[in-house]
Design an enzyme around this catalytic site. Structure first.
Site, mmCIF file in Angstrom:
data_model
loop_
_atom_site.group_PDB
_atom_site.id
_atom_site.type_symbol
_atom_site.label_atom_id
_atom_site.label_comp_id
_atom_site.label_asym_id
_atom_site.label_seq_id
_atom_site.Cartn_x
_atom_site.Cartn_y
_atom_site.Cartn_z
ATOM 1 N N PRO A 1 0.813 -1.226 0.000
ATOM 2 C CA PRO A 1 0.000 0.000 0.000
ATOM 3 C C PRO A 1 0.841 1.269 0.000
ATOM 4 O O PRO A 1 1.777 1.420 0.796
ATOM 5 C CB PRO A 1 -0.818 -0.134 1.283
ATOM 6 C CG PRO A 1 -0.959 -1.605 1.483
ATOM 7 C CD PRO A 1 0.353 -2.187 1.029
ATOM 8 N N CYS A 2 0.478 2.190 -0.896
ATOM 9 C CA CYS A 2 1.266 3.404 -1.073
ATOM 10 C C CYS A 2 0.837 4.578 -0.192
ATOM 11 O O CYS A 2 1.641 5.507 -0.013
ATOM 12 C CB CYS A 2 1.244 3.842 -2.536
ATOM 13 S SG CYS A 2 -0.385 4.345 -3.139
ATOM 14 N N PRO A 3 -0.398 4.627 0.371
ATOM 15 C CA PRO A 3 -0.771 5.831 1.129
ATOM 16 C C PRO A 3 0.166 6.178 2.280
ATOM 17 O O PRO A 3 0.293 7.347 2.648
ATOM 18 C CB PRO A 3 -2.180 5.491 1.645
ATOM 19 C CG PRO A 3 -2.726 4.563 0.626
ATOM 20 C CD PRO A 3 -1.559 3.728 0.210
ATOM 21 N N SER A 4 0.839 5.177 2.838
ATOM 22 C CA SER A 4 1.748 5.471 3.947
ATOM 23 C C SER A 4 2.965 6.277 3.499
ATOM 24 O O SER A 4 3.667 6.854 4.331
ATOM 25 C CB SER A 4 2.208 4.171 4.607
ATOM 26 O OG SER A 4 2.759 3.289 3.657
ATOM 27 N N PHE A 5 3.218 6.320 2.181
ATOM 28 C CA PHE A 5 4.355 7.087 1.661
ATOM 29 C C PHE A 5 3.916 8.260 0.790
ATOM 30 O O PHE A 5 4.750 8.892 0.145
ATOM 31 C CB PHE A 5 5.272 6.169 0.847
ATOM 32 C CG PHE A 5 5.750 4.958 1.593
ATOM 33 C CD1 PHE A 5 6.607 5.086 2.675
ATOM 34 C CD2 PHE A 5 5.318 3.694 1.238
ATOM 35 C CE1 PHE A 5 7.046 3.972 3.372
ATOM 36 C CE2 PHE A 5 5.742 2.572 1.920
ATOM 37 C CZ PHE A 5 6.608 2.711 2.994
#
Length: 337
Positions: A71-75
Protein backbone atom coordinates in the site's frame (compact mmCIF):
# COMPACT_ATOMS: atom_id res chain seq x y z
CA UNK A 1 9.21 -18.70 -14.57
CA UNK A 2 7.02 -19.17 -11.50
CA UNK A 3 5.64 -15.95 -10.02
CA UNK A 4 3.67 -15.20 -6.87
CA UNK A 5 2.22 -11.82 -5.96
CA UNK A 6 1.03 -10.14 -2.78
CA UNK A 7 -1.22 -7.10 -2.56
CA UNK A 8 -2.26 -8.47 -5.93
CA UNK A 9 -5.11 -6.07 -6.64
CA UNK A 10 -6.81 -6.87 -9.94
CA UNK A 11 -3.82 -8.73 -11.36
CA UNK A 12 -1.44 -6.25 -12.97
CA UNK A 13 1.37 -8.72 -12.29
CA UNK A 14 -0.66 -11.74 -13.35
CA UNK A 15 -1.84 -10.43 -16.73
CA UNK A 16 1.74 -9.45 -17.56
CA UNK A 17 3.08 -12.81 -16.39
CA UNK A 18 0.51 -14.64 -18.50
CA UNK A 19 1.58 -12.69 -21.58
CA UNK A 20 5.17 -13.73 -20.88
CA UNK A 21 4.21 -17.39 -20.52
CA UNK A 22 4.98 -17.53 -16.79
CA UNK A 23 3.06 -19.65 -14.29
CA UNK A 24 1.32 -17.97 -11.34
CA UNK A 25 1.77 -19.88 -8.08
CA UNK A 26 -0.59 -17.79 -5.96
CA UNK A 27 -2.13 -14.37 -5.52
CA UNK A 28 -2.74 -12.65 -2.20
CA UNK A 29 -5.59 -10.15 -2.00
CA UNK A 30 -8.12 -9.32 0.75
CA UNK A 31 -10.25 -6.66 -0.98
CA UNK A 32 -13.50 -8.34 -2.06
CA UNK A 33 -13.95 -6.66 -5.44
CA UNK A 34 -10.32 -7.09 -6.47
CA UNK A 35 -10.64 -10.73 -5.43
CA UNK A 36 -13.67 -11.10 -7.67
CA UNK A 37 -11.70 -9.76 -10.64
CA UNK A 38 -8.87 -12.19 -9.90
CA UNK A 39 -11.30 -15.09 -9.62
CA UNK A 40 -12.85 -14.17 -12.96
CA UNK A 41 -9.59 -13.99 -14.89
CA UNK A 42 -7.39 -16.46 -12.98
CA UNK A 43 -9.77 -19.11 -11.60
CA UNK A 44 -7.04 -21.75 -11.33
CA UNK A 45 -4.65 -19.53 -9.32
CA UNK A 46 -5.28 -19.81 -5.56
CA UNK A 47 -5.90 -16.60 -3.63
CA UNK A 48 -4.17 -17.23 -0.31
CA UNK A 49 -5.72 -14.14 1.30
CA UNK A 50 -3.89 -12.03 3.87
CA UNK A 51 -0.18 -11.92 3.09
CA UNK A 52 0.59 -11.79 6.82
CA UNK A 53 -0.66 -15.36 7.12
CA UNK A 54 1.56 -16.78 4.38
CA UNK A 55 4.31 -19.11 5.59
CA UNK A 56 7.20 -18.40 3.29
CA UNK A 57 8.85 -21.71 4.18
CA UNK A 58 5.94 -23.53 2.52
CA UNK A 59 7.04 -22.08 -0.83
CA UNK A 60 10.78 -22.58 -0.45
CA UNK A 61 12.08 -23.54 -3.90
CA UNK A 62 8.64 -23.19 -5.52
CA UNK A 63 8.79 -19.53 -6.59
CA UNK A 64 11.18 -17.79 -8.99
CA UNK A 65 9.80 -14.26 -8.55
CA UNK A 66 7.78 -12.73 -5.74
CA UNK A 67 6.18 -9.41 -6.58
CA UNK A 68 4.10 -6.84 -4.77
CA UNK A 69 3.01 -3.24 -4.70
CA UNK A 70 2.46 -2.78 -0.96
CA UNK A 71 0.00 0.00 0.00
CA UNK A 72 1.27 3.40 -1.07
CA UNK A 73 -0.77 5.83 1.13
CA UNK A 74 1.75 5.47 3.95
CA UNK A 75 4.35 7.09 1.66
CA UNK A 76 2.12 9.58 -0.14
CA UNK A 77 0.27 12.79 0.55
CA UNK A 78 -2.97 10.84 0.72
CA UNK A 79 -1.71 9.02 3.80
CA UNK A 80 0.13 12.00 5.31
CA UNK A 81 3.43 10.16 4.79
CA UNK A 82 3.53 8.32 8.09
CA UNK A 83 5.85 5.85 6.37
CA UNK A 84 6.70 2.60 8.09
CA UNK A 85 4.92 3.80 11.24
CA UNK A 86 1.61 3.64 9.38
CA UNK A 87 -0.13 0.23 9.79
CA UNK A 88 -0.22 -0.06 5.99
CA UNK A 89 3.48 0.73 5.80
CA UNK A 90 4.19 -2.34 7.94
CA UNK A 91 3.25 -4.57 5.01
CA UNK A 92 6.54 -3.62 3.34
CA UNK A 93 8.69 -5.31 6.03
CA UNK A 94 6.33 -8.29 5.80
CA UNK A 95 6.93 -8.46 2.05
CA UNK A 96 10.71 -8.36 2.55
CA UNK A 97 10.52 -11.16 5.13
CA UNK A 98 8.29 -13.25 2.87
CA UNK A 99 10.79 -12.89 0.03
CA UNK A 100 13.60 -14.04 2.31
CA UNK A 101 11.61 -16.98 3.66
CA UNK A 102 10.58 -18.23 0.21
CA UNK A 103 14.16 -17.79 -0.99
CA UNK A 104 12.81 -16.62 -4.33
CA UNK A 105 15.74 -15.71 -6.61
CA UNK A 106 13.99 -12.51 -7.74
CA UNK A 107 11.72 -9.90 -6.24
CA UNK A 108 9.85 -6.93 -7.69
CA UNK A 109 8.50 -4.15 -5.47
CA UNK A 110 6.52 -1.11 -6.64
CA UNK A 111 5.46 2.03 -4.81
CA UNK A 112 5.07 5.80 -5.12
CA UNK A 113 8.19 7.98 -5.55
CA UNK A 114 7.33 9.61 -2.21
CA UNK A 115 9.00 6.65 -0.53
CA UNK A 116 12.35 8.20 -1.53
CA UNK A 117 11.86 11.28 0.65
CA UNK A 118 9.41 10.04 3.27
CA UNK A 119 10.75 10.77 6.77
CA UNK A 120 13.59 12.72 5.10
CA UNK A 121 14.74 9.59 3.28
CA UNK A 122 15.06 7.44 6.39
CA UNK A 123 12.10 5.23 5.44
CA UNK A 124 13.73 4.20 2.16
CA UNK A 125 17.03 3.54 3.93
CA UNK A 126 15.21 1.15 6.25
CA UNK A 127 13.45 -0.53 3.31
CA UNK A 128 16.75 -1.02 1.48
CA UNK A 129 18.20 -2.57 4.61
CA UNK A 130 15.28 -5.03 4.77
CA UNK A 131 16.01 -6.20 1.23
CA UNK A 132 19.82 -6.04 1.17
CA UNK A 133 20.89 -6.58 4.78
CA UNK A 134 23.08 -3.48 4.65
CA UNK A 135 22.90 -0.62 7.12
CA UNK A 136 22.55 2.50 5.00
CA UNK A 137 22.45 6.22 5.67
CA UNK A 138 20.55 8.78 3.65
CA UNK A 139 22.90 10.40 1.09
CA UNK A 140 23.61 14.10 1.76
CA UNK A 141 21.54 15.13 -1.26
CA UNK A 142 18.84 12.54 -0.68
CA UNK A 143 17.93 9.47 -2.68
CA UNK A 144 17.99 9.80 -6.45
CA UNK A 145 15.36 8.43 -8.82
CA UNK A 146 17.62 5.48 -9.68
CA UNK A 147 20.24 3.56 -7.74
CA UNK A 148 21.90 0.26 -6.83
CA UNK A 149 22.75 -1.47 -3.55
CA UNK A 150 24.71 -4.73 -3.31
CA UNK A 151 23.26 -7.36 -1.01
CA UNK A 152 25.09 -8.67 2.04
CA UNK A 153 25.07 -12.12 3.58
CA UNK A 154 22.99 -13.84 0.91
CA UNK A 155 20.37 -11.07 0.78
CA UNK A 156 19.08 -9.37 -2.35
CA UNK A 157 21.11 -6.99 -4.46
CA UNK A 158 18.70 -4.35 -5.69
CA UNK A 159 18.27 -1.63 -8.27
CA UNK A 160 15.47 0.89 -8.33
CA UNK A 161 14.20 3.36 -10.85
CA UNK A 162 11.24 5.74 -11.21
CA UNK A 163 9.24 5.04 -14.37
CA UNK A 164 6.45 7.19 -15.79
CA UNK A 165 3.70 5.38 -17.69
CA UNK A 166 3.33 8.25 -20.19
CA UNK A 167 6.89 7.72 -21.43
CA UNK A 168 7.41 3.94 -21.17
CA UNK A 169 7.06 2.33 -24.59
CA UNK A 170 7.21 -1.44 -24.96
CA UNK A 171 5.77 -3.97 -27.38
CA UNK A 172 2.01 -3.65 -27.35
CA UNK A 173 2.23 -0.14 -25.87
CA UNK A 174 4.21 1.61 -28.59
CA UNK A 175 2.53 4.94 -27.77
CA UNK A 176 2.94 4.38 -24.03
CA UNK A 177 -0.13 5.22 -21.90
CA UNK A 178 -1.46 8.79 -21.79
CA UNK A 179 -1.34 9.02 -18.01
CA UNK A 180 1.15 10.85 -15.80
CA UNK A 181 1.90 8.00 -13.41
CA UNK A 182 5.35 8.02 -11.83
CA UNK A 183 6.15 4.97 -9.74
CA UNK A 184 9.28 3.58 -8.15
CA UNK A 185 10.12 0.05 -9.32
CA UNK A 186 12.68 -2.03 -7.43
CA UNK A 187 14.15 -5.30 -8.69
CA UNK A 188 16.06 -7.58 -6.35
CA UNK A 189 18.22 -10.59 -7.15
CA UNK A 190 19.94 -13.10 -4.89
CA UNK A 191 23.31 -12.57 -6.46
CA UNK A 192 25.46 -9.90 -8.02
CA UNK A 193 24.13 -6.35 -8.40
CA UNK A 194 24.77 -6.48 -12.15
CA UNK A 195 21.54 -8.37 -12.85
CA UNK A 196 19.03 -5.86 -11.42
CA UNK A 197 21.19 -2.97 -12.64
CA UNK A 198 21.14 -4.26 -16.21
CA UNK A 199 17.38 -4.85 -16.05
CA UNK A 200 16.39 -1.41 -14.76
CA UNK A 201 19.16 1.10 -15.45
CA UNK A 202 21.69 -0.50 -17.80
CA UNK A 203 22.64 1.14 -21.12
CA UNK A 204 19.90 -0.79 -22.93
CA UNK A 205 17.25 -0.23 -20.24
CA UNK A 206 16.20 3.29 -21.19
CA UNK A 207 12.79 3.33 -22.88
CA UNK A 208 12.07 6.06 -25.44
CA UNK A 209 10.95 9.17 -23.58
CA UNK A 210 9.52 11.75 -26.01
CA UNK A 211 6.24 13.23 -24.79
CA UNK A 212 3.38 11.03 -26.08
CA UNK A 213 1.63 13.42 -28.45
CA UNK A 214 -1.91 12.27 -29.15
CA UNK A 215 -2.61 11.80 -32.86
CA UNK A 216 -6.04 11.52 -34.54
CA UNK A 217 -5.46 7.80 -35.15
CA UNK A 218 -4.61 7.14 -31.48
CA UNK A 219 -8.10 5.89 -30.78
CA UNK A 220 -6.74 2.83 -29.00
CA UNK A 221 -5.24 4.90 -26.19
CA UNK A 222 -7.04 8.24 -26.17
CA UNK A 223 -8.06 9.41 -22.68
CA UNK A 224 -11.71 9.63 -23.69
CA UNK A 225 -12.16 6.01 -24.71
CA UNK A 226 -11.84 6.08 -28.45
CA UNK A 227 -12.54 9.69 -29.44
CA UNK A 228 -10.12 11.34 -31.83
CA UNK A 229 -10.27 14.53 -29.78
CA UNK A 230 -7.58 15.55 -27.33
CA UNK A 231 -9.63 16.40 -24.23
CA UNK A 232 -8.64 18.32 -21.13
CA UNK A 233 -7.98 16.12 -18.11
CA UNK A 234 -8.94 17.52 -14.70
CA UNK A 235 -7.34 16.08 -11.56
CA UNK A 236 -9.66 14.41 -9.08
CA UNK A 237 -8.36 16.24 -6.04
CA UNK A 238 -8.91 19.58 -7.76
CA UNK A 239 -12.52 18.66 -8.37
CA UNK A 240 -12.98 17.83 -4.68
CA UNK A 241 -10.82 20.79 -3.62
CA UNK A 242 -8.47 18.51 -1.72
CA UNK A 243 -5.34 20.57 -0.96
CA UNK A 244 -3.14 17.52 -0.32
CA UNK A 245 -1.47 17.29 -3.71
CA UNK A 246 0.93 20.20 -4.07
CA UNK A 247 2.07 18.98 -7.49
CA UNK A 248 -1.43 19.22 -8.91
CA UNK A 249 -1.83 22.74 -7.51
CA UNK A 250 1.38 23.80 -9.24
CA UNK A 251 0.09 22.30 -12.49
CA UNK A 252 -3.18 24.27 -12.17
CA UNK A 253 -5.14 21.04 -12.00
CA UNK A 254 -5.61 20.47 -15.72
CA UNK A 255 -3.57 19.22 -18.66
CA UNK A 256 -3.89 17.99 -22.23
CA UNK A 257 -2.16 15.15 -24.01
CA UNK A 258 -2.13 12.86 -20.99
CA UNK A 259 -4.26 12.40 -17.92
CA UNK A 260 -3.18 13.13 -14.38
CA UNK A 261 -2.40 10.07 -12.29
CA UNK A 262 -5.60 8.06 -11.83
CA UNK A 263 -6.36 7.90 -8.11
CA UNK A 264 -8.22 5.20 -6.23
CA UNK A 265 -10.44 7.92 -4.79
CA UNK A 266 -11.57 11.31 -6.14
CA UNK A 267 -11.88 10.16 -9.78
CA UNK A 268 -10.45 12.30 -12.54
CA UNK A 269 -12.68 14.18 -14.97
CA UNK A 270 -12.33 15.28 -18.55
CA UNK A 271 -13.77 18.11 -20.60
CA UNK A 272 -14.45 16.56 -24.00
CA UNK A 273 -16.48 19.22 -25.74
CA UNK A 274 -19.79 18.07 -24.28
CA UNK A 275 -19.04 19.32 -20.80
CA UNK A 276 -17.15 18.08 -17.74
CA UNK A 277 -17.72 14.52 -16.62
CA UNK A 278 -16.08 11.74 -14.64
CA UNK A 279 -13.86 9.41 -16.60
CA UNK A 280 -15.59 6.11 -17.24
CA UNK A 281 -14.28 2.73 -16.00
CA UNK A 282 -13.37 1.85 -19.60
CA UNK A 283 -11.28 5.02 -19.83
CA UNK A 284 -9.56 4.04 -16.59
CA UNK A 285 -8.87 0.58 -18.05
CA UNK A 286 -7.35 2.07 -21.20
CA UNK A 287 -5.26 4.58 -19.27
CA UNK A 288 -3.84 1.68 -17.20
CA UNK A 289 -3.33 -0.55 -20.25
CA UNK A 290 -5.99 -3.17 -19.42
CA UNK A 291 -8.35 -4.62 -22.03
CA UNK A 292 -11.77 -2.99 -22.27
CA UNK A 293 -14.16 -4.53 -19.74
CA UNK A 294 -11.44 -6.25 -17.71
CA UNK A 295 -13.01 -5.08 -14.44
CA UNK A 296 -16.61 -5.49 -15.63
CA UNK A 297 -17.26 -8.62 -13.55
CA UNK A 298 -20.26 -9.72 -11.47
CA UNK A 299 -19.90 -8.68 -7.84
CA UNK A 300 -22.24 -9.69 -5.05
CA UNK A 301 -24.94 -10.72 -7.45
CA UNK A 302 -24.96 -7.62 -9.61
CA UNK A 303 -22.77 -5.80 -12.15
CA UNK A 304 -19.79 -4.04 -10.62
CA UNK A 305 -20.26 -0.33 -9.90
CA UNK A 306 -18.21 2.31 -11.66
CA UNK A 307 -16.81 3.40 -8.29
CA UNK A 308 -15.55 -0.11 -7.47
CA UNK A 309 -13.96 -0.48 -10.89
CA UNK A 310 -12.21 2.91 -10.83
CA UNK A 311 -11.02 2.36 -7.27
CA UNK A 312 -9.47 -1.01 -8.14
CA UNK A 313 -7.86 0.32 -11.32
CA UNK A 314 -6.41 3.32 -9.50
CA UNK A 315 -4.64 0.90 -7.16
CA UNK A 316 -3.18 -1.25 -9.94
CA UNK A 317 0.02 -1.29 -11.96
CA UNK A 318 0.18 0.43 -15.37
CA UNK A 319 0.71 -2.53 -17.64
CA UNK A 320 3.32 -0.95 -19.90
CA UNK A 321 5.62 -0.37 -16.92
CA UNK A 322 4.93 -3.85 -15.56
CA UNK A 323 5.76 -5.30 -18.96
CA UNK A 324 8.95 -3.25 -19.15
CA UNK A 325 10.19 -4.55 -15.78
CA UNK A 326 8.98 -8.16 -15.88
CA UNK A 327 9.77 -8.50 -19.57
CA UNK A 328 13.37 -7.48 -19.04
CA UNK A 329 13.69 -9.98 -16.19
CA UNK A 330 12.35 -12.65 -18.54
CA UNK A 331 14.82 -11.73 -21.25
CA UNK A 332 17.71 -11.59 -18.76
CA UNK A 333 16.94 -15.06 -17.44
CA UNK A 334 16.74 -16.39 -21.01
CA UNK A 335 20.06 -14.75 -21.86
CA UNK A 336 18.67 -12.60 -24.66
CA UNK A 337 18.66 -9.17 -22.97
Amino acid sequence: MRVASVCSGIGGCEITARRLGWRCVFVSEIQPFAGAVLERHYPHVPNVGDMLNIRGEDYDGKIDIIAGGTPCPSFSNAGKRKGLDDPRGKLTPAFAKLARDTRAPWLVWENVPGVLWCDRGKAFARILRMFTGRGLHVPPEGWKSAGIVTGAGGRYSVAWRVLDSQYTRVAGYERALPQLRRRLWLVGHRGDWAAPAEILIGPQAVPPVPRPVRLPEDTDSAPDAGSSRNPVSIAGNVISRDPANEFVRRQKGWRTGASFCLPAKQPCCICDGAGVRYMTPVEYERLMGFPDGYTDVPFRGRPASGHARRHALGNSWPLNCAQFVLGRIDRYVKGVL
